[in-house]
Design a protein around this motif. Structure first.
Motif, PDB file in Angstrom:
ATOM      1  N   VAL A  47       0.822  -1.078   0.098  1.00 24.33           N
ATOM      2  CA  VAL A  47       0.105   0.059  -0.197  1.00 24.33           C
ATOM      3  C   VAL A  47       0.728   1.174   0.115  1.00 24.33           C
ATOM      4  CG1 VAL A  47      -1.672   1.296   1.620  1.00 24.33           C
ATOM      5  CG2 VAL A  47      -2.103  -1.073   1.106  1.00 24.33           C
ATOM      6  N   TYR A  48       2.058   1.097   0.794  1.00 24.80           N
ATOM      7  CA  TYR A  48       2.736   2.491   0.993  1.00 24.80           C
ATOM      8  C   TYR A  48       3.441   2.644  -0.452  1.00 24.80           C
ATOM      9  CZ  TYR A  48       7.209  -0.321   1.070  1.00 24.80           C
ATOM     10  OH  TYR A  48       8.130  -0.948   0.719  1.00 24.80           O
ATOM     11  N   VAL A  49       3.614   1.856  -1.339  1.00 27.04           N
ATOM     12  CA  VAL A  49       4.349   1.967  -2.837  1.00 27.04           C
ATOM     13  C   VAL A  49       3.099   2.772  -3.592  1.00 27.04           C
ATOM     14  CG1 VAL A  49       5.104   0.594  -4.939  1.00 27.04           C
ATOM     15  CG2 VAL A  49       5.889   0.047  -2.430  1.00 27.04           C
ATOM     16  N   THR A  50       1.944   2.340  -3.358  1.00 25.57           N
ATOM     17  CA  THR A  50       0.758   2.636  -4.367  1.00 25.57           C
ATOM     18  C   THR A  50       0.663   4.464  -3.752  1.00 25.57           C
ATOM     19  OG1 THR A  50      -0.361   0.672  -4.331  1.00 25.57           O
ATOM     20  CG2 THR A  50      -1.565   2.404  -4.920  1.00 25.57           C
ATOM     21  N   ILE A  51       0.668   4.521  -2.496  1.00 22.65           N
ATOM     22  CA  ILE A  51       0.389   5.885  -2.062  1.00 22.65           C
ATOM     23  C   ILE A  51       1.512   6.612  -2.500  1.00 22.65           C
ATOM     24  CG2 ILE A  51       0.470   7.140   0.075  1.00 22.65           C
ATOM     25  CD1 ILE A  51      -1.193   4.972   1.409  1.00 22.65           C
ATOM     26  N   LEU A  52       2.806   6.247  -2.227  1.00 21.60           N
ATOM     27  CA  LEU A  52       4.012   7.088  -2.775  1.00 21.60           C
ATOM     28  C   LEU A  52       3.860   7.491  -4.163  1.00 21.60           C
ATOM     29  CD1 LEU A  52       6.969   5.818  -0.993  1.00 21.60           C
ATOM     30  CD2 LEU A  52       5.958   7.914  -0.448  1.00 21.60           C
ATOM     31  N   ARG A  53       3.584   6.530  -4.989  1.00 23.93           N
ATOM     32  CA  ARG A  53       3.195   6.753  -6.648  1.00 23.93           C
ATOM     33  C   ARG A  53       2.397   7.797  -6.579  1.00 23.93           C
ATOM     34  NH1 ARG A  53       1.863   1.857  -8.477  1.00 23.93           N
ATOM     35  NH2 ARG A  53      -0.258   2.476  -8.034  1.00 23.93           N
ATOM     36  N   ASP A  54       1.012   7.658  -6.070  1.00 25.27           N
ATOM     37  CA  ASP A  54      -0.081   8.603  -6.318  1.00 25.27           C
ATOM     38  C   ASP A  54       0.515  10.000  -5.836  1.00 25.27           C
ATOM     39  OD1 ASP A  54      -1.502   6.719  -7.284  1.00 25.27           O
ATOM     40  OD2 ASP A  54      -2.833   6.320  -5.468  1.00 25.27           O
ATOM     41  N   ILE A  55       1.082  10.146  -4.770  1.00 25.72           N
ATOM     42  CA  ILE A  55       1.725  11.305  -4.355  1.00 25.72           C
ATOM     43  C   ILE A  55       2.632  11.959  -5.413  1.00 25.72           C
ATOM     44  CG2 ILE A  55       3.187  12.551  -2.691  1.00 25.72           C
ATOM     45  CD1 ILE A  55       1.977  10.657  -0.436  1.00 25.72           C
ATOM     46  N   LYS A  56       3.583  10.988  -5.937  1.00 27.13           N
ATOM     47  CA  LYS A  56       4.536  11.682  -6.886  1.00 27.13           C
ATOM     48  C   LYS A  56       3.799  12.181  -8.217  1.00 27.13           C
ATOM     49  CE  LYS A  56       8.340   8.850  -5.504  1.00 27.13           C
ATOM     50  NZ  LYS A  56       9.299   7.903  -6.176  1.00 27.13           N
ATOM     51  N   THR A  57       2.565  11.382  -8.557  1.00 25.69           N
ATOM     52  CA  THR A  57       1.745  11.837  -9.646  1.00 25.69           C
ATOM     53  C   THR A  57       0.978  12.998  -9.464  1.00 25.69           C
ATOM     54  OG1 THR A  57       1.470   9.754 -10.129  1.00 25.69           O
ATOM     55  CG2 THR A  57      -0.210  10.997 -10.994  1.00 25.69           C
ATOM     56  N   VAL A  58       0.496  13.202  -8.189  1.00 24.61           N
ATOM     57  CA  VAL A  58      -0.241  14.574  -7.836  1.00 24.61           C
ATOM     58  C   VAL A  58       0.887  15.675  -7.643  1.00 24.61           C
ATOM     59  CG1 VAL A  58      -1.424  15.845  -5.852  1.00 24.61           C
ATOM     60  CG2 VAL A  58      -1.939  13.682  -6.533  1.00 24.61           C
ATOM     61  N   GLY A  59       2.188  15.321  -7.199  1.00 25.34           N
ATOM     62  CA  GLY A  59       3.000  16.621  -7.359  1.00 25.34           C
ATOM     63  C   GLY A  59       3.573  16.907  -8.643  1.00 25.34           C
ATOM     64  N   PHE A  60       3.732  15.788  -9.646  1.00 29.01           N
ATOM     65  CA  PHE A  60       3.961  16.000 -11.043  1.00 29.01           C
ATOM     66  C   PHE A  60       3.215  16.942 -11.922  1.00 29.01           C
ATOM     67  CE2 PHE A  60       4.204  14.780 -15.415  1.00 29.01           C
ATOM     68  CZ  PHE A  60       5.252  15.079 -15.997  1.00 29.01           C
ATOM     69  N   LYS A  61       1.906  16.764 -11.429  1.00 28.20           N
ATOM     70  CA  LYS A  61       0.595  17.469 -12.139  1.00 28.20           C
ATOM     71  C   LYS A  61       0.597  18.830 -11.463  1.00 28.20           C
ATOM     72  CE  LYS A  61      -1.761  13.772 -13.853  1.00 28.20           C
ATOM     73  NZ  LYS A  61      -2.593  12.854 -13.743  1.00 28.20           N
ATOM     74  N   LEU A  62       0.909  18.955 -10.343  1.00 25.42           N
ATOM     75  CA  LEU A  62       0.933  20.329  -9.522  1.00 25.42           C
ATOM     76  C   LEU A  62       2.069  21.271  -9.928  1.00 25.42           C
ATOM     77  CD1 LEU A  62      -0.216  19.827  -5.935  1.00 25.42           C
ATOM     78  CD2 LEU A  62      -1.409  20.806  -7.751  1.00 25.42           C
ATOM     79  N   TYR A  63       3.084  20.550 -10.366  1.00 26.25           N
ATOM     80  CA  TYR A  63       4.379  21.217 -10.979  1.00 26.25           C
ATOM     81  C   TYR A  63       4.004  21.818 -12.159  1.00 26.25           C
ATOM     82  CZ  TYR A  63       8.885  21.738 -12.941  1.00 26.25           C
ATOM     83  OH  TYR A  63      10.029  22.131 -13.702  1.00 26.25           O
ATOM     84  N   HIS A  64       3.092  21.156 -12.881  1.00 24.79           N
ATOM     85  CA  HIS A  64       2.901  21.486 -14.536  1.00 24.79           C
ATOM     86  C   HIS A  64       1.901  22.616 -14.232  1.00 24.79           C
ATOM     87  CE1 HIS A  64       4.749  19.151 -17.581  1.00 24.79           C
ATOM     88  NE2 HIS A  64       4.513  18.204 -16.658  1.00 24.79           N
ATOM     89  N   VAL A  65       1.087  22.664 -13.115  1.00 23.46           N
ATOM     90  CA  VAL A  65       0.192  24.013 -12.758  1.00 23.46           C
ATOM     91  C   VAL A  65       0.965  25.257 -12.290  1.00 23.46           C
ATOM     92  CG1 VAL A  65      -1.759  24.923 -11.363  1.00 23.46           C
ATOM     93  CG2 VAL A  65      -1.867  22.718 -12.421  1.00 23.46           C
ATOM     94  N   ILE A  66       1.925  24.768 -11.386  1.00 29.33           N
ATOM     95  CA  ILE A  66       2.691  25.934 -11.060  1.00 29.33           C
ATOM     96  C   ILE A  66       3.534  26.679 -11.802  1.00 29.33           C
ATOM     97  CG2 ILE A  66       4.590  26.399  -9.475  1.00 29.33           C
ATOM     98  CD1 ILE A  66       3.727  24.262  -7.472  1.00 29.33           C
ATOM     99  N   ILE A  67       4.259  25.687 -12.705  1.00 26.97           N
ATOM    100  CA  ILE A  67       5.048  26.281 -14.002  1.00 26.97           C
ATOM    101  C   ILE A  67       4.090  25.739 -15.365  1.00 26.97           C
ATOM    102  CG2 ILE A  67       7.268  26.369 -15.097  1.00 26.97           C
ATOM    103  CD1 ILE A  67       8.328  25.565 -12.116  1.00 26.97           C
ATOM    104  N   PRO A  68       3.459  26.499 -15.788  1.00 29.20           N
ATOM    105  CA  PRO A  68       2.499  26.081 -17.167  1.00 29.20           C
ATOM    106  C   PRO A  68       3.482  26.118 -18.162  1.00 29.20           C
ATOM    107  CG  PRO A  68       1.439  27.881 -15.804  1.00 29.20           C
ATOM    108  CD  PRO A  68       2.832  27.645 -15.352  1.00 29.20           C
ATOM    109  N   ARG A  69       3.624  25.051 -18.844  1.00 26.56           N
ATOM    110  CA  ARG A  69       4.430  25.474 -20.062  1.00 26.56           C
ATOM    111  C   ARG A  69       3.750  24.868 -21.723  1.00 26.56           C
ATOM    112  NH1 ARG A  69       7.375  20.909 -17.587  1.00 26.56           N
ATOM    113  NH2 ARG A  69       8.362  21.673 -16.039  1.00 26.56           N
ATOM    114  N   GLY A  70       2.634  25.149 -21.414  1.00 29.03           N
ATOM    115  CA  GLY A  70       1.753  25.163 -22.795  1.00 29.03           C
ATOM    116  C   GLY A  70       1.337  23.728 -23.256  1.00 29.03           C
ATOM    117  N   ASN A  71       1.668  22.964 -24.086  1.00 33.56           N
ATOM    118  CA  ASN A  71       1.409  21.836 -24.349  1.00 33.56           C
ATOM    119  C   ASN A  71       1.554  20.878 -23.486  1.00 33.56           C
ATOM    120  OD1 ASN A  71       0.284  19.762 -25.821  1.00 33.56           O
ATOM    121  ND2 ASN A  71       1.412  19.696 -27.515  1.00 33.56           N
ATOM    122  N   ALA A  72       0.502  20.177 -22.558  1.00 37.63           N
ATOM    123  CA  ALA A  72       0.742  19.439 -21.678  1.00 37.63           C
ATOM    124  C   ALA A  72      -0.192  17.862 -21.778  1.00 37.63           C
ATOM    125  CB  ALA A  72       0.484  19.800 -20.371  1.00 37.63           C
TER     126      ALA A  72
END
Length: 192
Positions: free
Chosen positions: A17-42
Motif C-alpha cells: 500500500v505504501y508504494v501505491t500511496i507514494l506513486r500517487d503522491i508523486k503523480t499529484v506532485g508532478f501535475k501540480l508542478y505543471h500547474v505551478i509552471i505552465p508550459r503550454g502543451n501538456a
C-alpha cells in the motif's frame, strides 16, 4: 535479474500500500508542478488523469471557506464548492466537445481540479488572517485573488489547448475563465 523480473511482473494489486500511496503522491506532485509552471502543451499529463489531486484541493478549499463562513452557512459553503467544481467541469467538458475537442469528463475534472491550485493558495493566504483576526480588506484580497485567477486560467489554457482545434481555443477558454471567476467572487466577498 530475478528481482527485476519480480518487479516487472508485480501489478498494482500485488504491491504494498505504501508504494501505491507514494506513486500517487508523486503523480499529484508532478501535475501540480505543471500547474505551478505552465508550459503550454501538456497533453501527456492530460492523458494520465486522476482525481486524487482535485479531490484534495477541493476538500482543502471547502474546509477553509466553510470555516470562515457564518455558522448557519458552513455546510452550504462546503457543499457548494464541490457542486460548483463537478457541475462546472461537466459544462466545460460539454463546451469543449461541442467545439470539436476530445476531452472526457474525468480529464476535464482533473485539469480544472489541478488548475484550482493557485486559487487554493489565494484561499489559504486570505484564510489565515480571517481565521485568527478580523480578516482582510477587499483592497488586499482582490489583487491576491486576481493574480491567482490569471495563473489558473493560464495553466488551464496550457492543458486545454491540446484538446480543442486551434481556431477554437479562445471559445474553449472562455467558460474556463467563468468557471474560476465564481470562486473569485466567493473568496473576495466572503464575510466574517
Amino acid at each position: 535479474m530475478d528481482q527485476q523480473h519480480q518487479q516487472m511482473s508485480m501489478n498494482t494489486l500485488d504491491e504494498p500500500v505504501y508504494v501505491t500511496i507514494l506513486r500517487d503522491i508523486k503523480t499529484v506532485g508532478f501535475k501540480l508542478y505543471h500547474v505551478i509552471i505552465p508550459r503550454g502543451n501538456a497533453i501527456a499529463v492530460l492523458r494520465d488523469w486522476d482525481l486524487w489531486g482535485p479531490l484534495l484541493l477541493c476538500l482543502l478549499m471547502a474546509i477553509m471557506l466553510s470555516t470562515s463562513a457564518p455558522d448557519n452557512q458552513k455546510a452550504l459553503v462546503f457543499a457548494l464548492v464541490f457542486v460548483v467544481v463537478w457541475v462546472g467541469a461537466g459544462l466545460v467538458t460539454l463546451n469543449a466537445q461541442v467545439l470539436g475537442g476530445n476531452l472526457s469528463l474525468f480529464q476535464s475534472v482533473c485539469v480544472l481540479g489541478y488548475c484550482v491550485f493557485p486559487l487554493t493558495i489565494a484561499t489559504f493566504v486570505i484564510w489565515i488572517p480571517t481565521a485568527f483576526f478580523s480578516g482582510l480588506h477587499i483592497a488586499i484580497k482582490l489583487p491576491i485573488v486576481l493574480i491567482c485567477l490569471a495563473w489558473s486560467i493560464f495553466a488551464s489554457y496550457g492543458f486545454l489547448a491540446s484538446s480543442v482545434p486551434l481556431s477554437r481555443k479562445g471559445l474553449a477558454t472562455y467558460p474556463v475563465a467563468l468557471f474560476y471567476i465564481d470562486r473569485v467572487i466567493l473568496y473576495s466577498f466572503e464575510t466574517r
